[in-house]
Design an enzyme around this catalytic site. Sequence first.
Site, PDB file in Angstrom:
ATOM      1  N   ARG A  98       0.779  -1.153  -0.045  1.00 10.25           N
ATOM      2  CA  ARG A  98       0.040   0.084  -0.087  1.00 10.25           C
ATOM      3  C   ARG A  98       0.861   1.218  -0.285  1.00 10.25           C
ATOM      4  O   ARG A  98       1.375   1.592   0.982  1.00 10.25           O
ATOM      5  CB  ARG A  98      -1.054  -0.310   1.023  1.00 10.25           C
ATOM      6  CG  ARG A  98      -1.872   1.110   1.154  1.00 10.25           C
ATOM      7  CD  ARG A  98      -2.872   0.944   2.234  1.00 10.25           C
ATOM      8  NE  ARG A  98      -2.661   1.055   3.680  1.00 10.25           N
ATOM      9  CZ  ARG A  98      -3.344   1.190   4.656  1.00 10.25           C
ATOM     10  NH1 ARG A  98      -4.498   0.722   4.515  1.00 10.25           N
ATOM     11  NH2 ARG A  98      -2.725   1.277   6.063  1.00 10.25           N
ATOM     12  N   SER A 118     -12.721  -3.203  -0.108  1.00  7.26           N
ATOM     13  CA  SER A 118     -12.994  -2.745   1.208  1.00  7.26           C
ATOM     14  C   SER A 118     -14.498  -2.419   1.462  1.00  7.26           C
ATOM     15  O   SER A 118     -15.031  -1.762   0.407  1.00  7.26           O
ATOM     16  CB  SER A 118     -12.313  -1.492   1.469  1.00  7.26           C
ATOM     17  OG  SER A 118     -10.807  -1.636   1.566  1.00  7.26           O
ATOM     18  N   LYS A 140      -3.911   5.330   8.648  1.00 10.07           N
ATOM     19  CA  LYS A 140      -5.047   5.970   7.872  1.00 10.07           C
ATOM     20  C   LYS A 140      -5.872   6.483   8.408  1.00 10.07           C
ATOM     21  O   LYS A 140      -6.552   6.135   9.546  1.00 10.07           O
ATOM     22  CB  LYS A 140      -5.443   4.870   6.813  1.00 10.07           C
ATOM     23  CG  LYS A 140      -6.387   5.282   5.692  1.00 10.07           C
ATOM     24  CD  LYS A 140      -6.722   4.124   4.906  1.00 10.07           C
ATOM     25  CE  LYS A 140      -7.404   4.336   3.550  1.00 10.07           C
ATOM     26  NZ  LYS A 140      -8.093   3.326   2.781  1.00 10.07           N
TER      27      LYS A 140
END
Length: 498
Positions: free
Chosen positions: A332, A401, A430
């Site tokens: 990521r 997600s 995040k």
Amino acid sequence: MKLEFTPALQLAFDLARIVTLRDQAVEVEPRHLLAGLLAEEEGSAVALLVHAGVNWPALRSRLGEPPIRPELLPDLPAHPSIATILSHASDLAVHHGEEGSIATDHVLLALLTANDRLRDELAEVGLDFERLRVRIVGEPAPLIMDEPLMLAEPTEEIDTARILDANANRAREALRVQEDHCRFVLNDALLSGQFKQLRHDLAQALSLIAGPLLLASRDTLHDVGTPISTAAEWHRPSMTAVVQANAKRLQEALRSLEEHGKVLSIEFAQRIEKLRYHTYTLERAIAQGGAARQRLADARLCVLVTDDLCKHSLVGTVKEAILGGARLIQLREKNIDDRTLLARAREVRQVTRSAGALFIVNDRADIARLAEADGVHLGQDDLSIHDARRILGPDALIGVSTHNLDQVRRAVLEGADYLGVGPTFPSRTKEFTDFASLDFVKQAVAETSLPAFAIGGIDDDHVAQVHAAGARRIAVSNAICAADDPRLAAARLLHLLT
């Protein structure tokens, strides 16, 4: 009789091929055909949609800039569904058009009749589909007679009802087999509920045909097909083979119901057609889910790695996490250029391949393909599952997600291989304004048997709560990336999880 395209329709197909090239697609799909039909703003198709309530400026903004016709237009293959659309358009032209030609009106109606997704998208900008249909084919004029006219011979009515009765039984039986598989083998509430609803919808459709007529037509004793069988009918090597065979049996039965049902009731046939299309979606969901469960059977811990967040090197962190038991690594990276991202992805791919672990790239299906990753993980605002699979192929793992149950259900039916469920707790990697909470984790894992990873701020202190909510898979980042010993951190999380 072979029907010719009108000049306007031929132009629409040329424009559809241009849109296909612009989208970098390999074949002309229904959406490209729709764009071609609507490329000429003064054309009949646009006028028909506006008359049917469509907000043309809103639709035009969705379609993008009109295609510009090049000097040389290469030939492109058409998606198989285009042939079905043209066949329907040809039927419409024979009964509602000028002799010898198929027009844009016929193709537009056939396209929106066959493609639920495009019809729903146009409904979002105001389309009244029934109004469009009436505009093109008109309302049937009522026939007033002094005495009732019986067109169907009793023999034909009984023969038709006999076929409907046999296929209704086949469909009900096949639905029950698949529902039992989803309920007792997969323990999947979502898919079980879908098949239960299909059984209900089939019963509702059959209520349009007189029940006594179907029973009166039944003649099992004299059915010449009952003694006919093949060796393959008795060969079911696995539970998967059982459900696959019954998926096909169901679709065949529904098709026969649809075709023969047209003799007695158009509404009945239309309802059956809708059910048949939905069975294709459910067949894919079962097959896709089965393959995903097998590939992810050992993947209990997914580690999301970002170079800047790793206390040690990125590659070193990945190696140690795998040695600690992680079987799924997700890269990521949000703030680096594409060349660096691809190089980094290839480094991680080399490590995971050597270690026998799965490798997923976040968001970027193109990078995943170039790096030969096992798949991609998508957010709610990323590419659709369909488009990602077109890039990566049928064997890729595609995760999604999800933040609520509607997103879970949609992801399953659209063909996701696994789910990210959360965010569950505040995360150091995040920022989130809202948290789905442990209640959502509990609801999601109860709703579907698809592999689901609880995600969002999970560390040693949270694993017990996640496990109590029913999750058996977790996705973490900081808990391993920032650890002094990533191998030990991974092993500890797995121990707490099991």
